[in-house]
Design a protein around this motif. Sequence first.
Motif, short mmCIF file in Angstrom:
data_model
loop_
_atom_site.label_atom_id
_atom_site.label_comp_id
_atom_site.label_asym_id
_atom_site.label_seq_id
_atom_site.Cartn_x
_atom_site.Cartn_y
_atom_site.Cartn_z
N ARG A 1 -11.86 3.96 -8.34
CA ARG A 1 -12.83 3.07 -7.71
C ARG A 1 -13.79 3.86 -6.82
O ARG A 1 -15.00 3.64 -6.81
N ASP B 1 -2.36 7.61 -3.46
CA ASP B 1 -3.36 6.59 -3.79
C ASP B 1 -3.48 5.55 -2.67
O ASP B 1 -4.57 5.03 -2.43
N GLU C 1 -13.79 -2.21 -15.21
CA GLU C 1 -13.64 -2.09 -13.76
C GLU C 1 -14.41 -0.91 -13.20
O GLU C 1 -14.73 -0.88 -12.02
N TYR C 2 -14.63 0.06 -14.05
CA TYR C 2 -15.29 1.29 -13.59
C TYR C 2 -16.49 1.58 -14.49
O TYR C 2 -16.50 2.54 -15.25
N LEU D 1 -8.73 3.68 -20.42
CA LEU D 1 -8.59 3.40 -19.00
C LEU D 1 -9.85 2.74 -18.45
O LEU D 1 -9.81 1.99 -17.48
N PRO E 1 -5.78 3.99 -9.16
CA PRO E 1 -6.90 3.04 -9.14
C PRO E 1 -7.85 3.24 -7.96
O PRO E 1 -9.07 3.14 -8.11
N THR F 1 -5.24 10.03 -10.87
CA THR F 1 -6.12 9.02 -11.45
C THR F 1 -5.63 7.63 -11.06
O THR F 1 -5.67 6.71 -11.86
#
Lengths: 218, 218
Positions: free
Chosen positions: B113, B61, A175-176, A170, B109, B107
């Motif tokens: 972030r 989310d 991105e993370y 993941l 996005p 979890t």
Amino acid sequence: MPTSRPPLSTRRVLQAALALADSGGTDSLTMRHLGRELGVEAMSLYRHVANKDAVLDGIVDLVVAEIDLPGAEEDWKVTMRRRGEAAYRVLTRHPWAPPLLMSRTNTGPAMLRYIDFTLGVLRGAGFSWKLADYAWNTMDSFVYGYTLRRLAFPVAPADYAETAATHQHLLAGGEYPHMAELTRQVTLGHHPGDPDITFGLNLILDGLERLRDAEQAG
Amino acid sequence: MPTSRPPLSTRRVLQAALALADSGGTDSLTMRHLGRELGVEAMSLYRHVANKDAVLDGIVDLVVAEIDLPGAEEDWKVTMRRRGEAAYRVLTRHPWAPPLLMSRTNTGPAMLRYIDFTLGVLRGAGFSWKLADYAWNTMDSFVYGYTLRRLAFPVAPADYAETAATHQHLLAGGEYPHMAELTRQVTLGHHPGDPDITFGLNLILDGLERLRDAEQAG
DNA sequence: TTTGTAAGCTTACGACGTAAGCAAGGATGC
DNA sequence: GCATCCTTGCTTACGTCGTAAGCTTACAAA
């Protein structure tokens, strides 16, 4: 003529409901199921409890009543830390309880007793009424929040590294980046993952002590 | 031939679900109701979302995505405090969300972030990976716990004194002496009732700063 | 034109909480 | 000893929920 069973009572209904929730979570706590467990039809329960919400309120207070109030130690910080740890232990023994405890306004007797005890400890330690009130609210916000997070992320500390490894993909996209690196640190065993509840309790208690001292000095 | 409507899509379904939850809470968010809102039968929704749980995860989310990440300030404590306050503001705008957010493993996005940003701020402030991890966990436990408690006890600060007066009878029995006296203090206007979230945030941030300094010195 | 595929619809099933009223049996008053 | 009532549990039923299974329709590709 089936074996005669003890008559129903509010107490017996709530105890059976607690057992049911403990064994199968909130989902398995239905009026029909609860009746079956007591050898009775669902509608019979309504002679002893107003409705399902009353059952939920009742078993939540039963859980709160399980939280041992530590004896009054000489050191208020020790007492308060034990109080938080005891709450955490009890609530994780009944993992279905915290979401209920926190999403309904609860003023059952066990809860009131618990709060009253806490206020007494803080007052005895020299906190003003205002600071004592802020203090227990802050403590409890943390304890409940920590407990809920722990339950919603049910990775035993020992499995943390393994789970982290599983979820690596993941994070691989870049991105993370910080999460990816943190995960790597955990995987390498450089740190053990989730903090113990004691970490936050001590952090908050130390801060409260400083505020009390400032209050007394000012 | 009714007015032609835009075709369904996962996005449109989730947005309608969010609007529905905002207007009537989780209870009014049913598949049938959601379908009606979109001019469609309930079963049609299943072409675009796996099941109701997927809808819930999706709208949670969406809410998390509303939390503004503050710009990187020079002072990490300011950034972190703003972050906590922003989360609190967003979550209280969607009062149905915190219970969902905390009782399911999330979890999405937006959540990832959010966490990644936080880790970055703490690392930039000189925290070790381990302490940074502990730090954000402690912060978030408090923020979510505080928010949930606030929502479950929905007394606007201004009404607090009045409510306290109303509940005086519960305390009159002498079983909860400290609560009774605290209530009296609030009623007299000696202190304003519930602490602002900033109280706890500052308490925790000051404590974390001290731990970081000790870490760097050691 | 034929055919395939996607979108939305219909019907149906087995839960759920609980309203309304019934039946039986034990306690109470005469 | 009999009639009354009250308590306890049962029966039936309603409206709601999530969703499985399969159908229809309409348009796109061949």
